[in-house]
Design an enzyme around this catalytic site. Structure first.
Site, short mmCIF file in Angstrom:
data_model
loop_
_atom_site.label_atom_id
_atom_site.label_comp_id
_atom_site.label_asym_id
_atom_site.label_seq_id
_atom_site.Cartn_x
_atom_site.Cartn_y
_atom_site.Cartn_z
N ASN A 32 24.54 -39.15 94.19
CA ASN A 32 23.59 -39.73 95.22
C ASN A 32 23.56 -41.47 94.93
O ASN A 32 22.93 -42.06 95.93
CB ASN A 32 22.38 -39.23 94.98
CG ASN A 32 21.58 -39.69 93.91
OD1 ASN A 32 21.97 -40.26 93.08
ND2 ASN A 32 20.38 -39.49 94.05
N GLY A 36 24.86 -44.77 90.12
CA GLY A 36 26.00 -44.45 90.03
C GLY A 36 26.76 -45.98 91.03
O GLY A 36 25.90 -46.40 91.82
N LEU A 61 22.26 -27.29 98.59
CA LEU A 61 23.67 -27.86 98.48
C LEU A 61 24.47 -27.65 99.61
O LEU A 61 24.43 -26.52 100.41
CB LEU A 61 24.68 -27.18 97.16
CG LEU A 61 23.91 -27.28 96.03
CD1 LEU A 61 24.73 -26.62 94.88
CD2 LEU A 61 23.78 -28.95 95.59
N ARG A 109 27.65 -18.56 91.20
CA ARG A 109 28.21 -17.91 92.37
C ARG A 109 29.72 -18.04 92.32
O ARG A 109 30.60 -16.94 92.77
CB ARG A 109 27.97 -18.75 93.70
CG ARG A 109 26.54 -18.16 93.98
CD ARG A 109 26.31 -18.49 95.59
NE ARG A 109 26.30 -20.11 96.00
CZ ARG A 109 25.41 -20.86 95.59
NH1 ARG A 109 24.09 -20.46 95.13
NH2 ARG A 109 25.44 -22.35 95.78
N TYR A 148 13.02 -38.67 80.28
CA TYR A 148 14.47 -38.51 80.03
C TYR A 148 14.67 -37.20 79.14
O TYR A 148 15.31 -36.38 79.21
CB TYR A 148 15.13 -39.79 79.66
CG TYR A 148 16.65 -39.61 79.59
CD1 TYR A 148 17.62 -39.53 80.54
CD2 TYR A 148 17.05 -39.68 78.25
CE1 TYR A 148 18.86 -39.30 80.55
CE2 TYR A 148 18.62 -39.57 77.99
CZ TYR A 148 19.36 -39.45 79.28
OH TYR A 148 20.76 -39.45 78.99
#
Ligand code: UDP
Length: 316
Positions: A32, A36, A61, A109, A148
């Site tokens: 996202n 990054g 998703l 899945r 964190y």
């Protein structure tokens, strides 16, 4: 193999992407871009086996994630440097919990393998030294770093539950301090701060008295350990890091030596709950993965020098 990497635009995610593409795999990179950087993947623009998808894995998703069978998922999405996870406190907790669960459901899945990027922060400010995987840690659950530490600890519990209750082929790597090209100069970590300060001729900022320790692993060594773990039958956590331990003062001296800089040292306040010492016991990785790091700090910093010099030129 068809591989999904979350956090693909990050420091480690992008190196992992490169490694897996080099082996001939197909990679779907998701990020996202909260911390990054698209620049880390810019060299892959003409790579037909790589696709980038900008998405926050905390949201439901999209269909793209389901298109085609996934063989393996690496879950690296999370802010990771202390200033960034303090800034993105709630996002960090959410990606470790809801985000990680979304991706575990996807793995279930697809009957895909799953490796989660966990951390030495699970040990908090450790009372045992060096840290073995059997040590349960010393974490302040309400301190600033807890966003964190507890997100990563909860994520480990989630991963083990999906392994035990749903039979997912999971792996947990506890990553110790890592450095190398693409470590963001602005994210406030010690190596990137020192390298940029040294190259600019500015004072190196030592937090506290500089006698706290860390053990620094070069990125290529770390990626090799992670890839080996992903292909192993080991489901319990494995420490991957370099057991050579340095004080922050020693680290500063090494950076000055490598860069040839005349920068001075300046001392600033130690952040709250900053661990006093950290060093991985890598017996498990040695025995079960046949892995150990090969690149020592001086060599790794020398290999990283061009990257930081390049960032200096770009900023000028
Ligand atoms: N540190 C420092 N100067 C800096 C940045 C960090 O002295 O400019 C110290 C920090 O207080 C910690 C160690 O270096 O003791 C490693 O910090 P980093 O943020 O890289 O990672 P951490 O291991 O704390 O997650």
């Amino acid at each position: 193999m068809h591989i999904l990497i979350t956090g693909a635009a990050g420091f480690l995610g992008s190196h992992l992407t490169d490694r897996l593409l080099r082996e001939g795999n197909t990679v779907l990179g998701v990020d996202n871009l909260a911390t990054g950087d698209r620049e880390n993947l810019a060299h892959l623009v003409n790579e037909s086996r790589f696709r980038f998808f900008e998405w926050d894995i905390c949201r439901p998703l999209p269909a793209d994630f389901e298109a085609g069978h996934l063989d393996y998922i690496f879950n690296f999405a999370s802010p990771a440097s202390p200033p960034e996870y303090l800034r993105l406190a709630i996002e960090t907790l959410t990606v470790g919990s809801a985000g990680t669960q979304n991706i575990l459901e996807l793995a279930a899945r697809h009957e895909a393998g799953f490796l989660h990027a966990s951390t030495s922060e699970c040990y908090g400010d450790p009372l045992e030294h060096p840290q073995t995987e059997d040590y349960w840690g010393n974490v302040n659950p309400v301190g600033p770093r807890s966003v964190y530490d507890e997100a990563k600890r909860y994520a480990e519990a989630l991963v083990m539950a999906y392994h035990r209750s749903r039979g997912v082929n999971t792996h947990l790597v506890r990553i110790f301090n890592t450095y190398g090209p693409r470590l963001q100069p602005s994210d406030g970590r010690v190596i990137s701060n020192f390298m940029m300060q040294a190259l600019r001729g500015e004072p190196l900022t030592i937090y506290g008295d500089g006698n706290q320790t860390r053990s620094f692993c070069y990125v290529d060594d770390l990626i090799e350990g992670i890839v080996r773990l992903s292909r192993s039958g080991v489901h319990l956590p494995v420490n991957i890091g370099n057991p050579n331990e340095f004080t922050i003062l020693e680290c500063a001296q090494t950076v000055l030596e490598i860069t040839g800089s005349k920068s001075e040292l300046c001392f600033e306040a130690l952040p709250e709950d900053d661990p006093i010492r950290r060093r991985p016991d890598i017996t498990r990785a040695r025995k079960l993965l046949g892995w150990e790091p090969k690149i020592e700090l001086k060599e790794g910093l020398t290999r990283s020098l061009d990257f930081f010099k390049g960032k200096l030129i770009m900023a000028a």
